[in-house]
Design a protein around this motif. Sequence first.
Motif, PDB file in Angstrom:
ATOM      1  N   ILE A 142       0.859  -1.181   0.000  1.00 31.98           N
ATOM      2  CA  ILE A 142       0.000   0.000   0.000  1.00 31.98           C
ATOM      3  C   ILE A 142       0.898   1.236   0.000  1.00 31.98           C
ATOM      4  O   ILE A 142       1.761   1.365   0.862  1.00 31.98           O
ATOM      5  N   CYS A 143       0.685   2.102  -0.951  1.00 35.47           N
ATOM      6  CA  CYS A 143       1.554   3.268  -1.098  1.00 35.47           C
ATOM      7  C   CYS A 143       1.223   4.334  -0.059  1.00 35.47           C
ATOM      8  O   CYS A 143       0.180   4.288   0.592  1.00 35.47           O
ATOM      9  N   ALA A 144       2.113   5.281   0.078  1.00 34.67           N
ATOM     10  CA  ALA A 144       1.990   6.316   1.110  1.00 34.67           C
ATOM     11  C   ALA A 144       0.636   7.016   1.074  1.00 34.67           C
ATOM     12  O   ALA A 144      -0.036   7.130   2.105  1.00 34.67           O
ATOM     13  N   SER A 145       0.209   7.454  -0.103  1.00 31.30           N
ATOM     14  CA  SER A 145      -1.017   8.256  -0.147  1.00 31.30           C
ATOM     15  C   SER A 145      -2.258   7.403   0.118  1.00 31.30           C
ATOM     16  O   SER A 145      -3.241   7.898   0.652  1.00 31.30           O
ATOM     17  N   CYS A 146      -2.201   6.115  -0.237  1.00 32.60           N
ATOM     18  CA  CYS A 146      -3.339   5.247   0.083  1.00 32.60           C
ATOM     19  C   CYS A 146      -3.372   4.898   1.567  1.00 32.60           C
ATOM     20  O   CYS A 146      -4.435   4.614   2.121  1.00 32.60           O
ATOM     21  N   GLN A 147      -2.223   4.906   2.214  1.00 37.77           N
ATOM     22  CA  GLN A 147      -2.198   4.657   3.650  1.00 37.77           C
ATOM     23  C   GLN A 147      -2.938   5.761   4.383  1.00 37.77           C
ATOM     24  O   GLN A 147      -3.619   5.521   5.381  1.00 37.77           O
TER      25      GLN A 147
END
Lengths: 141, 141
Positions: free
Chosen positions: B133-138
């Motif tokens: 899970i990428c930073a912005s989706c986290q």
Amino acid sequence: MTTAQDLLAHRLKKQGYSVTATRLTVFKALENNDPQSMDEIIKKVSISVNRASVYRVIDLFEKLGIVQRLQIGWKYKLELSNEFQEHHHHVICLQCGKITSFREPENLDYLLSKIAERESFVLKNHQLELQGICASCQIKT
Amino acid sequence: MTTAQDLLAHRLKKQGYSVTATRLTVFKALENNDPQSMDEIIKKVSISVNRASVYRVIDLFEKLGIVQRLQIGWKYKLELSNEFQEHHHHVICLQCGKITSFREPENLDYLLSKIAERESFVLKNHQLELQGICASCQIKT
DNA sequence: TTGGGTGCAAAGCGTTTGCAATAAT
DNA sequence: ATTATTGCAAACGCTTTGCACCCAA
């Protein structure tokens, strides 16, 4: 003792799906086997299960994380996921297509966790696939 | 100075294939880009190149080791191979599908050579793909 | 009993192919 | 000039879908 099939049944029920003969049959076709093509699976169960149902079952299994697909050259193959058989990786012979499995290399997890951290990803899964020429194909030429 | 397109022309000639406008166009569509689906490539070049030809060019490029395909979820994507852009791997966000590239981790080659040796394979290629899970989706959840 | 699951046949869609026209060497 | 390459349209094959019937809970 809990068999893999018990685990399957439990997993299906937990997610609100029925445990059916069709699903068990497809599961058994996958159990203790090298990665197989959709066609191989369909042929193996075709006496009792319709093609369309195999697709539907595999879809469901993938959604539930029971099977995973693997790209082998142009086509994909299917195998049970890490929860149903030990996590592992593959070496594929570019000449004869033979697939050999190997365990997770020791340092890999650490290596990957560092990368994920640097990229600010929360790591969920990974694939490591090798291609080469197997021993018997090396002899042939 | 040798551009990637010169390298392509040279590679084609060396293997006995013509350097055509069609092949150059498809190559340019791939150059300096993230992995793309066949459909994206087809759309990008559709003014001048027919669908069937894109398939034929990609086939050829893959045979010559100019492009490689990559499994992203259910579908594959295409990108230029290591000779045409630095060897690298990918992290794919399971939520938004964002693809980030990273360089070959330092110890990986050694790790893999040991595995290949143990399995009696001559190693030719490998893929390492991470999912998370990428930073912005986290943040979103 | 009742809603999810399955078989069957037909539709869908990405990919491949045959052939005539065109372009590269 | 000769052979490879391409466009076009039709064929192909894997996968999905709609619907009626069936079975698990």
